[in-house]
Write a protein that holds these residues in place. Structure first.
Motif, PDB file in Angstrom:
ATOM      1  N   LYS A   6     -10.831  39.346  73.335  1.00  0.00           N
ATOM      2  CA  LYS A   6     -11.416  40.316  72.399  1.00  0.00           C
ATOM      3  C   LYS A   6     -10.988  40.039  70.960  1.00  0.00           C
ATOM      4  O   LYS A   6     -11.750  40.266  70.021  1.00  0.00           O
ATOM      5  CB  LYS A   6     -10.981  41.745  72.801  1.00  0.00           C
ATOM      6  CG  LYS A   6     -11.558  42.824  71.903  1.00  0.00           C
ATOM      7  CD  LYS A   6     -11.177  44.207  72.390  1.00  0.00           C
ATOM      8  CE  LYS A   6     -11.699  45.296  71.453  1.00  0.00           C
ATOM      9  NZ  LYS A   6     -13.159  45.309  71.395  1.00  0.00           N
ATOM     10  N   GLU A  19      -8.979  52.730  61.573  1.00  0.00           N
ATOM     11  CA  GLU A  19      -7.990  51.693  61.262  1.00  0.00           C
ATOM     12  C   GLU A  19      -8.066  51.311  59.775  1.00  0.00           C
ATOM     13  O   GLU A  19      -7.049  51.074  59.127  1.00  0.00           O
ATOM     14  CB  GLU A  19      -8.213  50.474  62.154  1.00  0.00           C
ATOM     15  CG  GLU A  19      -7.252  49.332  61.932  1.00  0.00           C
ATOM     16  CD  GLU A  19      -5.861  49.604  62.480  1.00  0.00           C
ATOM     17  OE1 GLU A  19      -4.993  48.724  62.361  1.00  0.00           O
ATOM     18  OE2 GLU A  19      -5.633  50.722  62.996  1.00  0.00           O
ATOM     19  N   ASP A  78      -5.533  53.594  73.337  1.00  0.00           N
ATOM     20  CA  ASP A  78      -5.553  52.137  73.503  1.00  0.00           C
ATOM     21  C   ASP A  78      -6.410  51.493  72.412  1.00  0.00           C
ATOM     22  O   ASP A  78      -6.086  50.414  71.909  1.00  0.00           O
ATOM     23  CB  ASP A  78      -6.095  51.754  74.885  1.00  0.00           C
ATOM     24  CG  ASP A  78      -5.150  52.175  75.998  1.00  0.00           C
ATOM     25  OD1 ASP A  78      -5.646  52.473  77.091  1.00  0.00           O
ATOM     26  OD2 ASP A  78      -3.944  52.223  75.762  1.00  0.00           O
ATOM     27  N   PHE A  79      -7.529  52.148  72.075  1.00  0.00           N
ATOM     28  CA  PHE A  79      -8.420  51.659  71.018  1.00  0.00           C
ATOM     29  C   PHE A  79      -8.861  52.833  70.149  1.00  0.00           C
ATOM     30  O   PHE A  79      -8.992  53.966  70.633  1.00  0.00           O
ATOM     31  CB  PHE A  79      -9.665  50.981  71.620  1.00  0.00           C
ATOM     32  CG  PHE A  79      -9.392  49.673  72.287  1.00  0.00           C
ATOM     33  CD1 PHE A  79      -9.419  48.488  71.563  1.00  0.00           C
ATOM     34  CD2 PHE A  79      -9.086  49.623  73.638  1.00  0.00           C
ATOM     35  CE1 PHE A  79      -9.163  47.277  72.183  1.00  0.00           C
ATOM     36  CE2 PHE A  79      -8.824  48.419  74.260  1.00  0.00           C
ATOM     37  CZ  PHE A  79      -8.862  47.240  73.524  1.00  0.00           C
ATOM     38  N   TYR A  91      -9.400  41.945  78.340  1.00  0.00           N
ATOM     39  CA  TYR A  91     -10.759  42.150  77.841  1.00  0.00           C
ATOM     40  C   TYR A  91     -11.443  40.834  77.450  1.00  0.00           C
ATOM     41  O   TYR A  91     -12.358  40.809  76.630  1.00  0.00           O
ATOM     42  CB  TYR A  91     -10.731  43.104  76.637  1.00  0.00           C
ATOM     43  CG  TYR A  91     -10.191  44.455  76.978  1.00  0.00           C
ATOM     44  CD1 TYR A  91      -8.859  44.787  76.680  1.00  0.00           C
ATOM     45  CD2 TYR A  91     -10.979  45.394  77.633  1.00  0.00           C
ATOM     46  CE1 TYR A  91      -8.347  46.030  77.003  1.00  0.00           C
ATOM     47  CE2 TYR A  91     -10.468  46.646  77.963  1.00  0.00           C
ATOM     48  CZ  TYR A  91      -9.151  46.957  77.640  1.00  0.00           C
ATOM     49  OH  TYR A  91      -8.640  48.192  77.965  1.00  0.00           O
ATOM     50  N   LEU A  96      -4.207  42.041  75.547  1.00  0.00           N
ATOM     51  CA  LEU A  96      -5.576  42.507  75.328  1.00  0.00           C
ATOM     52  C   LEU A  96      -6.598  41.418  75.654  1.00  0.00           C
ATOM     53  O   LEU A  96      -7.626  41.683  76.291  1.00  0.00           O
ATOM     54  CB  LEU A  96      -5.736  42.957  73.871  1.00  0.00           C
ATOM     55  CG  LEU A  96      -5.061  44.281  73.501  1.00  0.00           C
ATOM     56  CD1 LEU A  96      -5.025  44.445  71.993  1.00  0.00           C
ATOM     57  CD2 LEU A  96      -5.797  45.450  74.145  1.00  0.00           C
ATOM     58  N   MET A 111     -14.354  48.803  68.075  1.00  0.00           N
ATOM     59  CA  MET A 111     -13.107  49.470  68.454  1.00  0.00           C
ATOM     60  C   MET A 111     -11.963  48.467  68.308  1.00  0.00           C
ATOM     61  O   MET A 111     -12.116  47.279  68.605  1.00  0.00           O
ATOM     62  CB  MET A 111     -13.155  49.970  69.906  1.00  0.00           C
ATOM     63  CG  MET A 111     -14.285  50.931  70.208  1.00  0.00           C
ATOM     64  SD  MET A 111     -14.150  52.489  69.276  1.00  0.00           S
ATOM     65  CE  MET A 111     -12.779  53.247  70.130  1.00  0.00           C
ATOM     66  N   ILE A 112     -10.809  48.943  67.844  1.00  0.00           N
ATOM     67  CA  ILE A 112      -9.677  48.062  67.563  1.00  0.00           C
ATOM     68  C   ILE A 112      -8.398  48.754  68.014  1.00  0.00           C
ATOM     69  O   ILE A 112      -8.288  49.989  67.920  1.00  0.00           O
ATOM     70  CB  ILE A 112      -9.628  47.735  66.045  1.00  0.00           C
ATOM     71  CG1 ILE A 112      -8.582  46.652  65.762  1.00  0.00           C
ATOM     72  CG2 ILE A 112      -9.354  48.979  65.227  1.00  0.00           C
ATOM     73  CD1 ILE A 112      -8.649  46.099  64.337  1.00  0.00           C
ATOM     74  N   PRO A 113      -7.417  48.017  68.536  1.00  0.00           N
ATOM     75  CA  PRO A 113      -6.135  48.635  68.906  1.00  0.00           C
ATOM     76  C   PRO A 113      -5.460  49.211  67.669  1.00  0.00           C
ATOM     77  O   PRO A 113      -5.442  48.566  66.612  1.00  0.00           O
ATOM     78  CB  PRO A 113      -5.313  47.474  69.486  1.00  0.00           C
ATOM     79  CG  PRO A 113      -6.328  46.450  69.883  1.00  0.00           C
ATOM     80  CD  PRO A 113      -7.434  46.595  68.912  1.00  0.00           C
ATOM     81  N   ASP A 161     -17.115  45.610  72.147  1.00  0.00           N
ATOM     82  CA  ASP A 161     -16.934  45.853  73.580  1.00  0.00           C
ATOM     83  C   ASP A 161     -18.247  45.594  74.301  1.00  0.00           C
ATOM     84  O   ASP A 161     -19.326  45.990  73.844  1.00  0.00           O
ATOM     85  CB  ASP A 161     -16.512  47.304  73.830  1.00  0.00           C
ATOM     86  CG  ASP A 161     -15.106  47.554  73.309  1.00  0.00           C
ATOM     87  OD1 ASP A 161     -14.797  48.692  72.973  1.00  0.00           O
ATOM     88  OD2 ASP A 161     -14.328  46.589  73.251  1.00  0.00           O
TER      89      ASP A 161
END
Length: 737
Positions: A712, A591, A584-585, A709, A705, A626-628, A736
């Motif tokens: 985010k 990335e 998910d992340f 969240y 998202l 953290m990033i998708p 987060d």
């Protein structure tokens, strides 16, 4: 104090909840809940089991206190009917309570038996309607089952038999509409009320349908100890064979298939003999015993030829699939041509006879033509394959069969490529890309329809479950009502027992409300997770397809060395994408690495179109964010393909990661390309008709998202300057919490 106040409010509301529970119904937006009662005029005695009907919409009955509740609208006519008084008609003027007073009738004593006959008649009518609408409309059929269930009273000596029959019918509905888990649970409820060998066989088949092979094996094994007819024995042994096959226990599968085959041959059950020969051939092929497998398969084909065209075509298709697996393409082609002739005759006959029931998808001309062409292609007989592929595409297009059209178009492109006709191959692959986009849209619609269908079935199932719970609650209420009359003059200690019972019931209602709220919250979260996974699964094929297009371009231009170098770098990128596809992340560092590799590949292809920079602010701790996965790639892809690619002079692509606040960073993707307005003008008519899958999925992912969240990711898209040339995309990514 708040808790005490809440308890007092619920104690005050509880009698109303209890008295109205039996006939509560889900409200429609345009209707309202009308409450009322039916009593004798002179004695004020309540009359139970009175039918209160809203014409054309439904019927409820009064409870032991003479009360009823029904969904209706202003202007609707109520029909109040009972054998103890003349039928009364009442037009609803507002939402106020309706109290009906009727004249005494000396025939009241006869009403219980007459009411019982009415309930029996309503039960049979609803059950018959449910069975007749089973294959047409699942929701309507379940509604009839619900109505039939409402007519059952626990004091009815045949109540268990009726419940067993209704839950079996309900399970049949779910089985037909491919809901094996719901079918299994309702077959179990049917067996709980009354044992039936046929129902237990249906239960085992539902477990097979749901691929619960061990449970199905246990159920079929229990059935062996029952007294079975020959037909039932065939089904049980076949089911045992299917279960063992699912568990990859092929020797035991063969043993049970042979037992079923022996009985079928003895009783001349030709359809079963054909089917069992095919299943034995399939299992023997899995074991590597090709010789014996072919013998069983030939038996099934010869016997099928003696039956109708549909059976013959189906069995030839099954045999052709067998020979395809063993690379016997000559036999496969011969069988498929024969099957094709049968299918064409069947389709011609169906045109004269009108609409037919839905059949096996493989028994179509487009599928058989495609598979014949694939067999020719496997033998490198490309000239023979091409006419069959063209015919398959033509048939699939006329029948809107996008899946076969897609596969046949792709295969046609591969055949032309192998023949060296690269221009025709390129045209075929372009058409394949168009069909893929259409198929994505179609599948997206089918997924939405399936989700709505599943939700509707779940709502219907919940209503039946609630109805059963209401029945149990009603029984407790009736017992309480009669007990209250008997103990009216007794000691106060018994009154306290009633109070404690009501308090306990209130606690149960509170607990049930809390559990329902928690379940709904968990369901919403699960639905969001499922949506994210679905969108991620759509991003990867979209990305892979675009990248493979680039490889195809290098190959088509005979630039094999460049294609090899590009493919090597592409494989590194592909590995990184697939490694992250289930997450998910991912850390921002991963990335950025993936993005660098992707931009490097695009620059490799369009070196004369743009230069690029990737800058990361040294103040950013990239391990803290953290990033998708694949969130930034579609924006970069758009910048290259729709902005920089069409620019006459060399442009610049800039990707910057800057610290915005202590809890967020700003990601800027800037290009000095032709801009959004001019890019839109340059699109072909076909491109305008097709939605961008990548950008659409990104918008959906960000929306989900942010909902899950709490904002985010924020995205801002703007033109680079007043001349609308160039585009800038800013993303605000938060830590987060």
């Amino acid at each position: 104090m708040k808790k005490i106040g809440l308890i007092i409010v619920f104690l005050w509301l509880l009698p109303v909840l209890v008295l109205g529970q039996e006939n509560a119904r889900m409200k429609r937006p345009e209707s309202m809940s009308i409450k009322g009662s039916v009593k004798e005029k002179s004695t004020r005695k309540a009359i139970k089991d009175v039918d209160v009907t809203v014409l054309g919409k439904g019927t409820v009955t009064t409870d032991v206190f003479g009360n009823f509740r029904i969904e209706a609208r202003v202007g609707d006519e109520l029909v109040i009917a009972h054998d103890s008084f003349n039928t009364i008609r009442y037009t609803i003027k507002d939402g106020q309570r309706i109290d009906i007073e009727v004249q005494d009738n000396p025939q009241e004593a006869k009403s219980p038996s007459i009411s019982k006959r009415k309930r029996e008649s309503r039960y049979q009518e609803n059950l018959k309607a449910a069975k007749s609408s089973l294959k047409k409309d699942a929701a309507t059929s379940i509604e009839y089952i619900t109505n039939a269930l409402e007519t059952i009273r626990d004091d009815d000596p045949s109540s268990d038999d009726k419940k067993a029959e209704l839950f079996e019918s309900l399970a049949d509905i779910y089985e037909y509409w491919k809901q094996p888990d719901l079918a299994e649970s309702n077959y179990l409820l049917s067996l709980k009320n009354k044992y039936s060998t046929d129902v237990k066989i249906k239960l085992a088949n539902a477990q097979l349908e749901g691929k619960n092979y061990q449970a199905a094996l246990n159920t079929f094994d229990e059935l062996q100890r029952s007294r079975l007819s020959n037909t039932q024995k065939v089904i049980v042994y076949e089911g045992l064979g299917d279960s063992y096959k699912g568990l990859q226990n092929y020797p035991d599968a063969i043993t049970n298939y042979n037992k079923a085959l022996s009985i079928s041959q003895r009783k001349k059950l030709d359809d079963k003999v054909i089917l069992l020969n095919s299943k034995l051939a399939e299992v023997l092929q899995e074991e590597g015993n090709i010789r014996d497998a072919e013998e069983y398969l030939d038996n099934s084909v010869q016997l099928a030829q003696q039956k109708d065209k549909k059976t013959s075509a189906r069995q030839r298709s099954v045999a052709a699939d067998f020979y395809n697996k063993s690379n016997s393409y000559g036999k496969e082609i011969q069988l498929r041509k024969e099957a094709l002739e049968d299918i064409e005759e069947i389709e011609e006959s169906n045109e004269h006879e009108g609409p037919q029931a839905e059949e096996d998808n493989s028994l179509t001309t487009q599928v058989q033509n495609y598979k014949i062409a694939s067999a020719f292609a496997a033998q490198e007989a490309y000239d023979e394959a091409i006419p069959y592929l063209e015919e398959s595409i033509k048939e699939a297009e006329s029948k809107n069969d996008l899946i076969v059209q897609k596969d046949a178009t792709r295969k046609l492109g591969e055949v032309y490529r192998e023949k060296g006709e690269l221009e025709k191959a390129s045209d075929a692959f372009k058409e394949y890309e168009v069909i893929i986009d259409k198929l994505y849209i179609q599948k997206d619609q089918e997924i939405s329809q399936a989700a709505r269908f599943s939700r509707e079935l779940a709502q219907r199932a919940n209503r039946i479950t609630t109805l059963e719970k209401d029945r149990e609650l009603n029984e407790a209420r009736y017992e309480l009502a009669f007990a209250s009359q008997e103990i009216a003059n007794q000691q106060s200690i018994r009154q306290q027992i009633v109070i404690y019972f009501l308090i306990g019931l209130m606690v149960l209602l509170l607990l049930a409300g809390y559990l329902m709220y928690r379940n709904m919250k968990q369901q919403r979260y699960a639905n969001n997770i499922l949506a994210l996974k679905s969108l991620r699964s759509q991003m990867n094929p979209h990305f892979i397809f675009n990248a493979l297009n680039s490889v195809n371009t290098f190959i088509a231009t005979s630039d094999e060395r460049t294609a090899n170098r590009y493919l090597t770098d592409f494989s590194l990128l592909m590995r990184a994408v697939l490694e992250n596809s289930e997450e998910d992340f991912i850390p921002l560092e991963k990335e950025i690495e993936l993005l660098r590799l992707y931009v490097q590949l695009e620059h490799f292809r369009f070196q004369d179109k743009f230069e690029y920079t990737v800058e990361v602010d040294p103040e950013i701790d990239i391990n803290e964010y953290m990033i998708p996965p694949m969130l930034l790639q579609p924006y970069v892809e758009n910048a290259v393909w729709h902005g920089l690619r069409y620019k006459t002079e060399k442009g610049l692509l800039s990707i910057r990661f800057q610290k915005a606040t202590s809890e967020s960073i700003e990601i800027t993707i800037t290009d000095d390309g032709i801009g959004r307005k001019k890019s839109k003008e340059l699109k072909t008519q076909n491109q305008k008709l097709q939605k961008s899958r990548g950008m659409g999925n990104i918008k959906k992912r960000i929306a989900i998202l942010n909902k899950m969240y709490k904002d985010k990711v924020d995205v801002f898209i703007s033109d680079l300057d007043d001349n609308t040339e160039g585009t800038q995309i800013k993303l605000i990514l938060k830590k987060d919490k």
